[in-house]
Design an enzyme around this catalytic site. Structure first.
Site, PDB file in Angstrom:
ATOM      1  N   ARG A 192      -0.029  -7.651   1.407  1.00 58.62           N
ATOM      2  CA  ARG A 192       0.873  -7.412   2.529  1.00 58.62           C
ATOM      3  C   ARG A 192       0.941  -8.597   3.493  1.00 58.62           C
ATOM      4  O   ARG A 192       1.938  -8.776   4.190  1.00 58.62           O
ATOM      5  CB  ARG A 192       0.444  -6.135   3.263  1.00 58.62           C
ATOM      6  CG  ARG A 192       0.794  -4.869   2.478  1.00 58.62           C
ATOM      7  CD  ARG A 192       0.197  -3.623   3.104  1.00 58.62           C
ATOM      8  NE  ARG A 192      -1.252  -3.545   2.881  1.00 58.62           N
ATOM      9  CZ  ARG A 192      -2.016  -2.581   3.375  1.00 58.62           C
ATOM     10  NH1 ARG A 192      -1.482  -1.642   4.139  1.00 58.62           N
ATOM     11  NH2 ARG A 192      -3.312  -2.554   3.112  1.00 58.62           N
TER      12      ARG A 192
ATOM     13  N   CYS B  48      -4.511   1.190  -9.039  1.00 54.92           N
ATOM     14  CA  CYS B  48      -3.381   1.789  -8.329  1.00 54.92           C
ATOM     15  C   CYS B  48      -3.719   3.220  -7.910  1.00 54.92           C
ATOM     16  O   CYS B  48      -4.124   4.036  -8.738  1.00 54.92           O
ATOM     17  CB  CYS B  48      -2.132   1.806  -9.207  1.00 54.92           C
ATOM     18  SG  CYS B  48      -0.697   2.554  -8.384  1.00 54.92           S
TER      19      CYS B  48
ATOM     20  N   GLN C 120       0.744  -7.832 -14.782  1.00 51.97           N
ATOM     21  CA  GLN C 120      -0.172  -6.695 -14.694  1.00 51.97           C
ATOM     22  C   GLN C 120       0.390  -5.509 -15.468  1.00 51.97           C
ATOM     23  O   GLN C 120       1.550  -5.139 -15.294  1.00 51.97           O
ATOM     24  CB  GLN C 120      -0.408  -6.285 -13.243  1.00 51.97           C
ATOM     25  CG  GLN C 120      -1.489  -5.205 -13.134  1.00 51.97           C
ATOM     26  CD  GLN C 120      -1.706  -4.727 -11.713  1.00 51.97           C
ATOM     27  OE1 GLN C 120      -0.910  -3.958 -11.196  1.00 51.97           O
ATOM     28  NE2 GLN C 120      -2.800  -5.169 -11.102  1.00 51.97           N
TER      29      GLN C 120
ATOM     30  N   PRO D 127      -0.385  -8.195  -7.045  1.00 53.56           N
ATOM     31  CA  PRO D 127       0.737  -7.462  -7.649  1.00 53.56           C
ATOM     32  C   PRO D 127       1.111  -6.297  -6.745  1.00 53.56           C
ATOM     33  O   PRO D 127       0.273  -5.471  -6.403  1.00 53.56           O
ATOM     34  CB  PRO D 127       0.140  -6.971  -8.980  1.00 53.56           C
ATOM     35  CG  PRO D 127      -1.329  -6.869  -8.716  1.00 53.56           C
ATOM     36  CD  PRO D 127      -1.663  -7.945  -7.719  1.00 53.56           C
ATOM     37  N   MET D 128       2.385  -6.233  -6.344  1.00 50.88           N
ATOM     38  CA  MET D 128       2.841  -5.149  -5.474  1.00 50.88           C
ATOM     39  C   MET D 128       4.150  -4.605  -6.020  1.00 50.88           C
ATOM     40  O   MET D 128       5.149  -5.333  -6.126  1.00 50.88           O
ATOM     41  CB  MET D 128       3.018  -5.647  -4.038  1.00 50.88           C
ATOM     42  CG  MET D 128       1.725  -6.079  -3.364  1.00 50.88           C
ATOM     43  SD  MET D 128       1.975  -6.614  -1.646  1.00 50.88           S
ATOM     44  CE  MET D 128       2.727  -8.230  -1.910  1.00 50.88           C
TER      45      MET D 128
END
Length: 321
Positions: free
Chosen positions: A222, A97, A67, A7-8
């Site tokens: 990434r 996070c 999320q 999750p980004m």
């Protein structure tokens, strides 16, 4: 496949998850959403959690998790219920996070400083839904409080079905190299699957991370930017299958333009053009055309983007002229 899309925030939106799922992944996870924002009906939060198309992804064999983050048990639990009803096949709780805007509200990785309170949140979410609940954390808040293994053990006792560990502390943010070996302590503390995360960008780093951590799967973040096929390549290598080639030429142009169109449809034209620029930049970087960023990333229309993408990826000599 033991390869999961991380999750980004601002990146793993619905169109991007669909691109990754096309090639294959074990699981894709939405951008982080605040439980209270879901309850308020925030359009931004609903857009981030967007489960439109989740059934189509499931038919491809790629389930979608959402999320959630928060500080209070009741809104976290109610948000989880609503997301389950909307089609999420799993709920992932964010306790990793590192962003100051998140930790200043005692959410995200700040919860690792209050494990008793963190456990109450976990228990509330697990009790609210019938789908699996998973947990994502870091190694700890800082080098002096590496409590991921203890929190994972307690989370398993509360009903969490999988744990993902980013191999850095919160205070490291994204500096240095992820410590995959430190995740081994978590693997030894629990019997549920453990996923290792951080700096996994290709098959070689995935193999090394799995070897050092003893984890059951890897999570790629990434490394998938500008390369939605990367997870499928890693999964094939780990399974000993032939690794699929990355798309090139016309196939890559079609993929980029489809992704671009999906972003405009998801966000609306004006916002979509801006949000798509980072993805276009990553495609350029992944293909070795990073020096040609400016014209493409400042294009003001879909037609101009299409022309420049074709010129760059089909005829790079003409694009450079």
């Amino acid at each position: 496949a033991p390869v999961i899309l991380a999750p980004m925030a601002g990146i793993t939106d619905a169109p991007t998850r669909a691109m990754v799922a096309r090639f294959g992944a074990g699981l894709v996870v939405s951008e982080m959403v605040a439980g209270e924002d879901i309850l308020r009906g925030s359009p931004e939060a609903e857009g981030r959690a967007c489960l439109k198309g989740a059934e189509a992804l499931a038919r491809l064999g790629v389930p979608t998790a959402v999320q959630i983050a928060g500080r209070e048990a009741r809104p976290m639990a109610e948000a989880a219920r609503r997301l389950e009803a909307a089609g999420a096949v799993a709920i992932d709780i964010n306790m990793g996070c590192p962003a100051k805007r998140v930790t200043s509200g005692w959410s995200g990785s700040a919860l690792m400083r209050e494990p008793d309170h963190a456990l109450r949140l976990i228990e509330a979410v697990v009790g609210a839904v019938s789908v699996p609940v998973t947990l994502k954390t870091r190694l700890g808040w800082d080098a002096g409080s590496l409590n991921a293994a203890d929190l994972a053990r307690r989370a398993e006792g509360a009903g969490v079905r999988m744990v993902t560990i980013h191999g850095r502390t919160r205070c490291q943010f994204y500096k240095g190299q992820a410590d995959w070996a430190a995740v081994l302590a978590v693997k030894q503390a629990v019997s549920v699957p453990v996923v290792v995360n951080g700096d996994i960008t290709d098959a070689a780093s995935a193999r090394q991370a799995l070897s050092q951590s003893g984890a059951d799967a890897v999570m790629v973040g990434r490394g998938a930017q500008g390369a939605p096929w990367r997870l499928a390549q890693i999964a094939a290598d780990l399974a000993g299958r032939p690794v699929p080639a990355a798309p090139v030429g016309a196939a890559l142009v079609d993929l980029i333009l489809e992704h671009h169109a999906g972003l405009l449809s998801h966000y609306g034209r004006e916002l979509g053009l801006r949000c798509a620029r980072k993805h276009l930049g990553w495609y350029l970087e992944a293909s070795g055309f990073d020096s040609r960023r400016h014209p493409l990333l400042t294009a003001a229309s879909e037609a101009e983007v299409a022309r420049l993408v074709a010129a760059t990826f089909l005829d790079p000599d003409r694009a450079a002229a």
